[in-house]
Scaffold this motif. Structure first.
Motif, PDB file in Angstrom:
ATOM      1  N   ARG A 121       0.870  -1.190   0.000  1.00  0.00           N
ATOM      2  CA  ARG A 121       0.000   0.000   0.000  1.00  0.00           C
ATOM      3  C   ARG A 121       0.895   1.224   0.000  1.00  0.00           C
ATOM      4  O   ARG A 121       1.981   1.192   0.600  1.00  0.00           O
ATOM      5  N   ALA A 122       0.456   2.285  -0.637  1.00  0.00           N
ATOM      6  CA  ALA A 122       1.269   3.506  -0.666  1.00  0.00           C
ATOM      7  C   ALA A 122       0.384   4.735  -0.653  1.00  0.00           C
ATOM      8  O   ALA A 122      -0.747   4.701  -1.144  1.00  0.00           O
ATOM      9  N   ARG A 123       0.927   5.789  -0.049  1.00  0.00           N
ATOM     10  CA  ARG A 123       0.270   7.101  -0.053  1.00  0.00           C
ATOM     11  C   ARG A 123       1.328   8.122  -0.430  1.00  0.00           C
ATOM     12  O   ARG A 123       2.498   7.961  -0.037  1.00  0.00           O
ATOM     13  N   ALA A 124       0.889   9.157  -1.121  1.00  0.00           N
ATOM     14  CA  ALA A 124       1.855  10.195  -1.490  1.00  0.00           C
ATOM     15  C   ALA A 124       1.213  11.565  -1.476  1.00  0.00           C
ATOM     16  O   ALA A 124       0.003  11.712  -1.654  1.00  0.00           O
ATOM     17  N   LEU A 125       2.083  12.537  -1.220  1.00  0.00           N
ATOM     18  CA  LEU A 125       1.731  13.942  -1.408  1.00  0.00           C
ATOM     19  C   LEU A 125       2.515  14.438  -2.617  1.00  0.00           C
ATOM     20  O   LEU A 125       3.760  14.371  -2.616  1.00  0.00           O
ATOM     21  N   PHE A 126       1.816  14.859  -3.621  1.00  0.00           N
ATOM     22  CA  PHE A 126       2.457  15.534  -4.749  1.00  0.00           C
ATOM     23  C   PHE A 126       2.231  17.032  -4.589  1.00  0.00           C
ATOM     24  O   PHE A 126       1.212  17.458  -4.026  1.00  0.00           O
ATOM     25  N   VAL A 127       3.183  17.810  -5.045  1.00  0.00           N
ATOM     26  CA  VAL A 127       3.054  19.269  -4.979  1.00  0.00           C
ATOM     27  C   VAL A 127       3.074  19.804  -6.410  1.00  0.00           C
ATOM     28  O   VAL A 127       4.000  19.512  -7.177  1.00  0.00           O
ATOM     29  N   GLN A 128       2.030  20.543  -6.714  1.00  0.00           N
ATOM     30  CA  GLN A 128       1.946  21.130  -8.054  1.00  0.00           C
ATOM     31  C   GLN A 128       3.058  22.155  -8.228  1.00  0.00           C
ATOM     32  O   GLN A 128       3.320  22.946  -7.313  1.00  0.00           O
ATOM     33  N   VAL A 129       3.704  22.111  -9.366  1.00  0.00           N
ATOM     34  CA  VAL A 129       4.795  23.053  -9.666  1.00  0.00           C
ATOM     35  C   VAL A 129       4.566  23.673 -11.036  1.00  0.00           C
ATOM     36  O   VAL A 129       3.799  23.149 -11.848  1.00  0.00           O
ATOM     37  N   GLY A 130       5.256  24.787 -11.285  1.00  0.00           N
ATOM     38  CA  GLY A 130       5.247  25.367 -12.631  1.00  0.00           C
ATOM     39  C   GLY A 130       6.252  24.640 -13.495  1.00  0.00           C
ATOM     40  O   GLY A 130       7.146  23.938 -12.990  1.00  0.00           O
ATOM     41  N   PHE A 131       6.149  24.818 -14.793  1.00  0.00           N
ATOM     42  CA  PHE A 131       7.099  24.133 -15.680  1.00  0.00           C
ATOM     43  C   PHE A 131       8.531  24.612 -15.463  1.00  0.00           C
ATOM     44  O   PHE A 131       9.488  23.918 -15.806  1.00  0.00           O
ATOM     45  N   GLU A 132       8.676  25.809 -14.848  1.00  0.00           N
ATOM     46  CA  GLU A 132      10.041  26.294 -14.595  1.00  0.00           C
ATOM     47  C   GLU A 132      10.765  25.395 -13.580  1.00  0.00           C
ATOM     48  O   GLU A 132      11.991  25.411 -13.513  1.00  0.00           O
ATOM     49  N   HIS A 133       9.992  24.616 -12.808  1.00  0.00           N
ATOM     50  CA  HIS A 133      10.640  23.647 -11.904  1.00  0.00           C
ATOM     51  C   HIS A 133      11.600  22.764 -12.706  1.00  0.00           C
ATOM     52  O   HIS A 133      12.720  22.484 -12.264  1.00  0.00           O
ATOM     53  N   PHE A 134      11.145  22.325 -13.872  1.00  0.00           N
ATOM     54  CA  PHE A 134      11.934  21.379 -14.673  1.00  0.00           C
ATOM     55  C   PHE A 134      13.048  22.084 -15.440  1.00  0.00           C
ATOM     56  O   PHE A 134      14.150  21.567 -15.547  1.00  0.00           O
ATOM     57  N   THR A 135      12.771  23.293 -15.939  1.00  0.00           N
ATOM     58  CA  THR A 135      13.791  23.997 -16.722  1.00  0.00           C
ATOM     59  C   THR A 135      14.858  24.607 -15.814  1.00  0.00           C
ATOM     60  O   THR A 135      16.011  24.750 -16.215  1.00  0.00           O
ATOM     61  N   THR A 136      14.476  24.949 -14.560  1.00  0.00           N
ATOM     62  CA  THR A 136      15.442  25.536 -13.625  1.00  0.00           C
ATOM     63  C   THR A 136      16.330  24.458 -12.998  1.00  0.00           C
ATOM     64  O   THR A 136      17.545  24.602 -12.932  1.00  0.00           O
ATOM     65  N   HIS A 137      15.686  23.387 -12.546  1.00  0.00           N
ATOM     66  CA  HIS A 137      16.433  22.373 -11.788  1.00  0.00           C
ATOM     67  C   HIS A 137      16.904  21.208 -12.654  1.00  0.00           C
ATOM     68  O   HIS A 137      17.855  20.512 -12.295  1.00  0.00           O
ATOM     69  N   GLY A 138      16.214  20.978 -13.762  1.00  0.00           N
ATOM     70  CA  GLY A 138      16.613  19.894 -14.665  1.00  0.00           C
ATOM     71  C   GLY A 138      17.300  20.476 -15.892  1.00  0.00           C
ATOM     72  O   GLY A 138      18.034  21.463 -15.789  1.00  0.00           O
ATOM     73  N   TYR A 139      17.063  19.867 -17.032  1.00  0.00           N
ATOM     74  CA  TYR A 139      17.657  20.383 -18.268  1.00  0.00           C
ATOM     75  C   TYR A 139      16.923  21.647 -18.709  1.00  0.00           C
ATOM     76  O   TYR A 139      15.684  21.720 -18.632  1.00  0.00           O
ATOM     77  N   ALA A 140      17.687  22.624 -19.178  1.00  0.00           N
ATOM     78  CA  ALA A 140      17.095  23.898 -19.616  1.00  0.00           C
ATOM     79  C   ALA A 140      16.091  23.693 -20.747  1.00  0.00           C
ATOM     80  O   ALA A 140      15.135  24.456 -20.885  1.00  0.00           O
ATOM     81  N   ASP A 141      16.290  22.648 -21.545  1.00  0.00           N
ATOM     82  CA  ASP A 141      15.359  22.399 -22.655  1.00  0.00           C
ATOM     83  C   ASP A 141      14.336  21.302 -22.292  1.00  0.00           C
ATOM     84  O   ASP A 141      13.852  20.575 -23.161  1.00  0.00           O
ATOM     85  N   ALA A 142      14.016  21.228 -20.990  1.00  0.00           N
ATOM     86  CA  ALA A 142      13.110  20.161 -20.518  1.00  0.00           C
ATOM     87  C   ALA A 142      11.770  20.176 -21.252  1.00  0.00           C
ATOM     88  O   ALA A 142      11.222  19.117 -21.571  1.00  0.00           O
ATOM     89  N   LEU A 143      11.242  21.355 -21.536  1.00  0.00           N
ATOM     90  CA  LEU A 143       9.919  21.404 -22.183  1.00  0.00           C
ATOM     91  C   LEU A 143       9.969  20.805 -23.584  1.00  0.00           C
ATOM     92  O   LEU A 143       9.058  20.078 -23.987  1.00  0.00           O
ATOM     93  N   GLN A 144      11.045  21.080 -24.313  1.00  0.00           N
ATOM     94  CA  GLN A 144      11.192  20.478 -25.641  1.00  0.00           C
ATOM     95  C   GLN A 144      11.286  18.964 -25.519  1.00  0.00           C
ATOM     96  O   GLN A 144      10.730  18.227 -26.325  1.00  0.00           O
ATOM     97  N   ARG A 145      11.996  18.523 -24.481  1.00  0.00           N
ATOM     98  CA  ARG A 145      12.151  17.068 -24.312  1.00  0.00           C
ATOM     99  C   ARG A 145      10.817  16.415 -23.962  1.00  0.00           C
ATOM    100  O   ARG A 145      10.499  15.346 -24.468  1.00  0.00           O
TER     101      ARG A 145
END
Ligand SMILES: CCCCC/C=C\C/C=C\C/C=C\C/C=C\CCCC(=O)SCCNC(=O)CCNC(=O)[C@H](O)C(C)(C)COP(=O)(O)OP(=O)(O)OC[C@H]1O[C@@H](n2cnc3c(N)ncnc32)[C@H](O)[C@@H]1OP(=O)(O)O
Length: 159
Positions: A121-145
């Motif tokens: 069994r599992a429970r989780a809390l997800f937190v809504q983020v803006g797409f800049e979460h991925f471009t700032t912390h991940g690859y800059a071209d994350a949206l294209q990917r």
């Protein structure tokens, strides 16, 4: 939304290759087959990989039902029964509630069939983020990917 390099749902050789479908009553179904590559003890699934499969199943539930970008803030798992190599876990996940940016989801995984014994069994809390979460912390071209590998045309990637 789909990213082909995702360990959970992507096409990477060592990944979990999970797929999800939305069923009746907004229950999101996914399956995870435990292979020899997923062992902890001999012949048994590693708990961390099971947690990963549930992270994927729960994240897909958020994605499928809310269509908003979100990341796992907290993930809690109860390992109720051992899961042997060769077993398919049938995971049923639900959206339990939304409070501001916080999204609560839960799931249970059954051994061998949709009405098999509950193993995890599992429970989780997800937190809504803006797409800049991925471009700032991940690859800059994350949206294209994301865009280049998306399977669903209805994803509102740049509202
Ligand atoms: C990998 C993402 C995939 C693509 C995502 C895009 C779309 C998603 C949709 C579909 C996707 C489909 C399938 C996805 C499948 C699998 C998904 C796997 C997901 C992951 O595997 S993702 C990687 C692991 N994940 C992280 O890498 C997160 C690192 N982390 C952070 O980036 C920040 O930590 C963040 C953003 C979580 C919060 O930061 P923040 O500054 O934006 O917001 P803040 O801290 O104010 O929290 C706001 C409210 O949440 C409460 N809150 C926060 N954390 C909490 C906790 N742990 N426990 C209890 N409450 C908590 C606060 O208490 C506050 O509550 P309140 O409003 O009531 O005060």
């Amino acid at each position: 939304m789909h990213y082909d390099q995702c360990f959970g749902c992507g096409d990477v050789e060592s990944g979990l290759h999970m797929r999800t479908t939305v069923g009746e009553h907004m229950v999101v179904h996914s399956r995870f087959t435990v292979t020899e590559a997923h062992q902890g003890a001999p012949g048994l699934a590693h708990g961390g990989l099971l947690a990963c499969a549930f992270d994927e199943a729960l994240g897909s539930t958020v994605g499928n039902l809310l269509r908003k970008p979100a990341v796992t803030g907290k993930l809690e798992t109860d390992f109720v029964r051992p899961v042997p190599v060769g077993t398919t876990l049938y995971i049923a996940a639900r959206l339990d509630g939304v409070a501001g940016r916080k999204i609560y989801v839960s799931a249970e995984g059954r051994l061998g069939s949709a009405d098999g014994q509950v193993a995890v069994r599992a429970r989780a809390l997800f937190v809504q983020v803006g797409f800049e979460h991925f471009t700032t912390h991940g690859y800059a071209d994350a949206l294209q990917r994301f865009r280049s590998t998306t399977r669903e045309s209805k994803w509102d990637i740049n509202p």
